[in-house]
Write a protein that holds these residues in place. Structure first.
Motif, PDB file in Angstrom:
ATOM      1  N   GLN A   1       8.697   4.205 -12.024  1.00 12.44           N
ATOM      2  CA  GLN A   1       8.102   3.561 -10.848  1.00 12.44           C
ATOM      3  C   GLN A   1       9.112   3.593  -9.806  1.00 12.44           C
ATOM      4  N   THR A   2       8.680   4.035  -8.582  1.00 17.52           N
ATOM      5  CA  THR A   2       9.626   4.099  -7.310  1.00 17.52           C
ATOM      6  C   THR A   2       8.959   3.655  -5.940  1.00 17.52           C
ATOM      7  N   SER A   3       9.603   3.361  -5.177  1.00 12.31           N
ATOM      8  CA  SER A   3       9.067   2.809  -3.881  1.00 12.31           C
ATOM      9  C   SER A   3       9.605   3.372  -2.794  1.00 12.31           C
ATOM     10  N   PHE A   4       9.130   3.550  -1.779  1.00 15.25           N
ATOM     11  CA  PHE A   4       9.731   4.120  -0.523  1.00 15.25           C
ATOM     12  C   PHE A   4       8.950   4.121   0.727  1.00 15.25           C
ATOM     13  N   THR A   5       9.336   4.075   1.997  1.00 14.67           N
ATOM     14  CA  THR A   5       8.727   4.156   3.391  1.00 14.67           C
ATOM     15  C   THR A   5       8.828   5.340   3.934  1.00 14.67           C
ATOM     16  N   LEU A   6       7.520   6.043   4.328  1.00 15.01           N
ATOM     17  CA  LEU A   6       7.646   7.094   5.162  1.00 15.01           C
ATOM     18  C   LEU A   6       7.014   6.886   6.570  1.00 15.01           C
ATOM     19  N   PRO A   7       7.702   7.526   7.699  1.00 12.91           N
ATOM     20  CA  PRO A   7       7.413   7.371   9.194  1.00 12.91           C
ATOM     21  C   PRO A   7       5.929   7.760   9.519  1.00 12.91           C
TER      22      PRO A   7
ATOM     23  N   LYS B   1       8.325  16.718  -5.291  1.00 12.21           N
ATOM     24  CA  LYS B   1       9.611  17.494  -5.190  1.00 12.21           C
ATOM     25  C   LYS B   1      10.565  16.780  -5.819  1.00 12.21           C
ATOM     26  N   MET B   2      10.516  15.158  -5.881  1.00 11.83           N
ATOM     27  CA  MET B   2      11.807  14.141  -6.704  1.00 11.83           C
ATOM     28  C   MET B   2      11.631  14.565  -8.161  1.00 11.83           C
ATOM     29  N   GLY B   3      10.675  15.072  -8.620  1.00 12.99           N
ATOM     30  CA  GLY B   3      10.812  15.537  -9.972  1.00 12.99           C
ATOM     31  C   GLY B   3       9.506  14.784 -10.885  1.00 12.99           C
ATOM     32  N   MET B   4       8.835  13.917  -9.970  1.00 17.65           N
ATOM     33  CA  MET B   4       7.877  13.329 -10.993  1.00 17.65           C
ATOM     34  C   MET B   4       6.593  14.251 -10.723  1.00 17.65           C
ATOM     35  N   ASP B   5       6.117  14.484 -12.218  1.00 18.43           N
ATOM     36  CA  ASP B   5       5.138  15.146 -12.488  1.00 18.43           C
ATOM     37  C   ASP B   5       4.149  15.087 -13.775  1.00 18.43           C
ATOM     38  N   PRO B   6       3.040  14.359 -13.790  1.00 15.18           N
ATOM     39  CA  PRO B   6       2.251  14.125 -12.566  1.00 15.18           C
ATOM     40  C   PRO B   6       2.671  12.824 -11.797  1.00 15.18           C
ATOM     41  N   ALA B   7       2.189  12.751 -10.552  1.00 13.53           N
ATOM     42  CA  ALA B   7       2.718  11.325  -9.563  1.00 13.53           C
ATOM     43  C   ALA B   7       1.384  10.876  -9.093  1.00 13.53           C
TER      44      ALA B   7
ATOM     45  N   ASP C   1       3.049   3.157  12.789  1.00 15.05           N
ATOM     46  CA  ASP C   1       3.366   4.407  12.432  1.00 15.05           C
ATOM     47  C   ASP C   1       4.182   4.613  11.110  1.00 15.05           C
ATOM     48  N   PHE C   2       4.186   3.412  10.405  1.00 14.62           N
ATOM     49  CA  PHE C   2       5.119   3.464   9.067  1.00 14.62           C
ATOM     50  C   PHE C   2       4.075   3.235   8.016  1.00 14.62           C
ATOM     51  N   THR C   3       4.219   3.576   6.627  1.00 16.95           N
ATOM     52  CA  THR C   3       3.458   3.447   5.354  1.00 16.95           C
ATOM     53  C   THR C   3       4.530   3.270   4.404  1.00 16.95           C
ATOM     54  N   PHE C   4       4.248   2.136   3.589  1.00 15.62           N
ATOM     55  CA  PHE C   4       5.129   2.039   2.395  1.00 15.62           C
ATOM     56  C   PHE C   4       4.078   2.319   0.953  1.00 15.62           C
ATOM     57  N   PHE C   5       4.970   2.710   0.114  1.00 18.42           N
ATOM     58  CA  PHE C   5       4.519   3.363  -0.950  1.00 18.42           C
ATOM     59  C   PHE C   5       5.117   2.984  -2.457  1.00 18.42           C
ATOM     60  N   VAL C   6       4.271   2.798  -3.257  1.00 24.22           N
ATOM     61  CA  VAL C   6       4.701   2.512  -4.718  1.00 24.22           C
ATOM     62  C   VAL C   6       4.035   3.548  -5.581  1.00 24.22           C
ATOM     63  N   VAL C   7       4.881   4.456  -6.401  1.00 22.09           N
ATOM     64  CA  VAL C   7       4.462   5.668  -6.867  1.00 22.09           C
ATOM     65  C   VAL C   7       4.764   5.607  -8.395  1.00 22.09           C
ATOM     66  N   TYR C   8       3.936   6.012  -9.288  1.00 23.42           N
ATOM     67  CA  TYR C   8       4.111   6.005 -10.746  1.00 23.42           C
ATOM     68  C   TYR C   8       3.908   7.426 -11.203  1.00 23.42           C
ATOM     69  N   GLY C   9       4.980   7.919 -12.258  1.00 23.45           N
ATOM     70  CA  GLY C   9       4.876   9.153 -12.458  1.00 23.45           C
ATOM     71  C   GLY C   9       5.803   9.674 -13.455  1.00 23.45           C
ATOM     72  N   SER C  10       5.801  10.822 -14.145  1.00 27.07           N
ATOM     73  CA  SER C  10       6.716  11.022 -15.126  1.00 27.07           C
ATOM     74  C   SER C  10       7.458  12.150 -14.713  1.00 27.07           C
ATOM     75  N   VAL C  11       8.870  11.937 -15.490  1.00 27.81           N
ATOM     76  CA  VAL C  11      10.160  12.939 -14.976  1.00 27.81           C
ATOM     77  C   VAL C  11      10.572  13.589 -16.445  1.00 27.81           C
ATOM     78  N   LYS C  12      10.991  14.545 -16.327  1.00 28.04           N
ATOM     79  CA  LYS C  12      11.591  15.297 -17.368  1.00 28.04           C
ATOM     80  C   LYS C  12      12.864  15.002 -17.795  1.00 28.04           C
TER      81      LYS C  12
END
Length: 247
Positions: free
Chosen positions: A18-24, A41-47, A58-69
């Motif tokens: 699980q990772t979190s980040f903000t995009l403009p 692109k960070m290697g999480m598939d599926p995400a 103009d900004f959005t915060f995200f929490v993403v859950y996914g699998s890395v190899k």
């Protein structure tokens, strides 16, 4: 312990992280799509974007859950292992009295423009951190806390005036690797001013890597979560080594 490990989410070795980040980007479906593309692109598939919310217009915060190899090879993990025992305050006092026959002098402060003393105060002030009292509590330590925004020349002058055995500097809020540059400037100043007679130099802060001591020109680096007892125990260990006394 297994040599090779992968993240654990729902089942062993499934690689879920699980990772979190903000995009403009303004909040909405397109923002979620951008976050998912970045995660891929960070290697999480599926995400999966499991949470998003706007931060202003103009900004959005995200929490993403996914699998890395990716797989971690534990043999390639390099860390600084603690090579000295953790001592109680009583043991610290007794050992220092025996080794030095005087109080060990510690000068500390935040150098550069950093005005956040929470880190250095947690180590030095008697109130301490994580249930441990700070170095001011130790009978055989003399602590001089210079506070925030201490210039390197001021730090050197104070260390020399106090005949410091150890200098502790903290960097909490830094930008553009200012913590690295400030610490290198500090260590260079002590080498120039005192040469081999300089005090122990100890740097601490959440952005420091303990493996960076040589690069920074200091004797020890402490990162996040360090307690006063760990620092006190290290100072005892270093003094014993300096005096050639067996632990």
């Amino acid at each position: 312990m297994s040599r090779y490990v992968r993240p654990y989410g729902d089942t062993t070795g499934d690689g879920m992280v699980q990772t979190s980040f903000t995009l403009p980007i303004p909040f909405g479906p397109k923002a979620d799509g951008a976050a998912q593309q970045l995660a891929n692109k960070m290697g999480m598939d599926p995400a999966m974007v499991v949470h998003s919310h706007p931060i202003g217009d103009d900004f959005t915060f995200f929490v993403v859950y996914g699998s890395v190899k990716h797989i971690v090879d534990m043999d390639d993990v390099k860390v600084v292992e603690r090579e000295y025992p953790l001592l109680t305050p009583s043991e610290v006092n007794t050992t220092l009295k025996k080794v030095l026959r005087r109080k060990l002098v510690v000068v500390g402060g935040c150098i550069g423009t950093d005005a956040h003393t929470v880190g250095i105060d947690a180590i030095l002030n008697i109130k301490g951190f994580a249930g441990e009292k700070g170095l001011e509590y130790y009978r055989e330590l003399k602590v001089v806390n210079l506070g925030a925004q201490v210039s390197v020349p001021e730090l050197v002058r104070s260390a020399r005036a106090e005949k410091a055995d150890a200098v502790l500097i903290s960097q909490v809020v830094t930008q553009r690797d200012a913590h690295i540059l400030n610490t290198q400037e500090m260590s260079a100043a002590f080498r120039e001013a005192m040469g081999d007679k300089r005090p122990l130099l100890v740097a601490g802060g959440p952005r420091f890597d303990p493996l960076m001591a040589g690069e920074l020109g200091v004797d020890r680096v402490f990162s996040r979560g360090t307690t006063p007892g760990e620092v006190a125990s290290y100072l005892v260990h270093a003094m014993q080594e300096k005096k050639g006394v067996a632990a």
